[in-house]
Design a protein around this motif. Structure first.
Motif, short mmCIF file in Angstrom:
data_model
loop_
_atom_site.label_atom_id
_atom_site.label_comp_id
_atom_site.label_asym_id
_atom_site.label_seq_id
_atom_site.Cartn_x
_atom_site.Cartn_y
_atom_site.Cartn_z
N UNK A 186 -24.59 -40.16 -5.82
CA UNK A 186 -26.09 -40.58 -5.72
C UNK A 186 -26.57 -41.66 -6.43
N UNK A 187 -25.99 -41.99 -7.72
CA UNK A 187 -26.50 -43.52 -8.32
C UNK A 187 -25.85 -44.42 -7.87
N UNK A 188 -24.45 -44.28 -7.24
CA UNK A 188 -24.01 -45.57 -6.86
C UNK A 188 -24.94 -46.28 -5.57
N UNK A 202 -27.98 -46.13 -5.57
CA UNK A 202 -29.49 -46.30 -6.21
C UNK A 202 -29.56 -47.59 -7.02
#
Lengths: 71, 165
Positions: A65-67, A69
């Motif tokens: 998910x944060x990759x 973002x």
């Protein structure tokens, strides 16, 4: 666990430097006055439990998910 | 064997001897294998709420997005928290460091203090939240840390990571 009965205006001591007094009783709720050293953390229990729960939520994650973002 | 004296500046009566530069490894659940040294370990003597039994952590950036860091337990490979600087979220984030916390974490100057907050991920970006109510205060020089709980209505446990315009 120790269970004791206190009336309005009465108190109790925990050790030598923590003092809890019953200040007010009002239909299901009780107002307490606490005298304790600054080094003692006093928290509403549900607040601590909310932080416990949120920390547990924060552990389970999908890192992808944060990759994706970016700011 | 090379030995160095740590804590030479502290109030400890006896210096602590450790092996210098001894590398240790941890294979984490989400971030592959990380190498660290004794000096990288951050000790949370009270643990972290919900994980009171875990005391030792390391901090490293998320490889693909370095705005985020991982606070990884070295005692439980499955326990890693994504954290972010609160100032990325709220520019004027503030709280008071109480004297007894400064003492417990052995803080001597502001430069030693790092503050991060946990991020709760969600597959929907708009549902990702940051816990601004419970900042994690780390003394990066001494390797000590504690998660505080702020008794204020100003900050929320579930503050959206991304503010809608």
């Amino acid at each position: 666990m120790l269970v004791i009965t206190r009336k309005k205006g009465e108190g109790l001591m925990i050790g030598q430097d923590i003092e809890i007094t019953v200040v007010k009783l009002d239909d299901g709720s009780v107002k307490l006055a606490i005298n304790a050293p600054k080094s003692v953390t006093i928290l509403r229990k549900e607040l601590y439990q909310e932080v416990q729960a949120e920390n547990k939520n924060a552990v389970e994650y999908n890192i992808d998910i944060i990759k994706g973002l970016k700011k | 064997m090379e030995v160095e004296v740590l804590n030479g500046m502290s109030t400890l009566r006896y210096p602590v001897f450790r092996l210098k530069g001894e590398k240790m490894k941890i294979t984490t659940r989400f971030h592959g294998t990380k190498e660290y040294e004794e000096k990288d370990i951050i000790t949370f003597s009270k643990g972290i709420p919900g994980f009171e039994n875990l005391k030792k952590f390391i901090l490293f950036p998320v490889e693909e997005n370095e705005v985020f860091n991982v606070l990884q337990s070295i005692e439980d490979v499955d326990m890693g928290l994504i954290v972010i600087s609160p100032f990325e979220i709220v520019k004027d984030y503030e709280f008071k460091l109480e004297d007894n916390l400064i003492e417990r974490l052995n803080i001597r100057e502001p430069q030693q203090v790092l503050v991060v907050n946990t991020v709760t991920l969600n597959s929907k970006v708009e549902n990702i939240t940051v816990n601004l109510k419970a900042p994690i205060v780390i003394n990066i020089k001494e390797g000590s840390g504690e998660q505080l709980i702020l008794d204020t209505a100003k900050y929320s446990i579930k503050h959206p990571l991304i503010q809608e315009e």
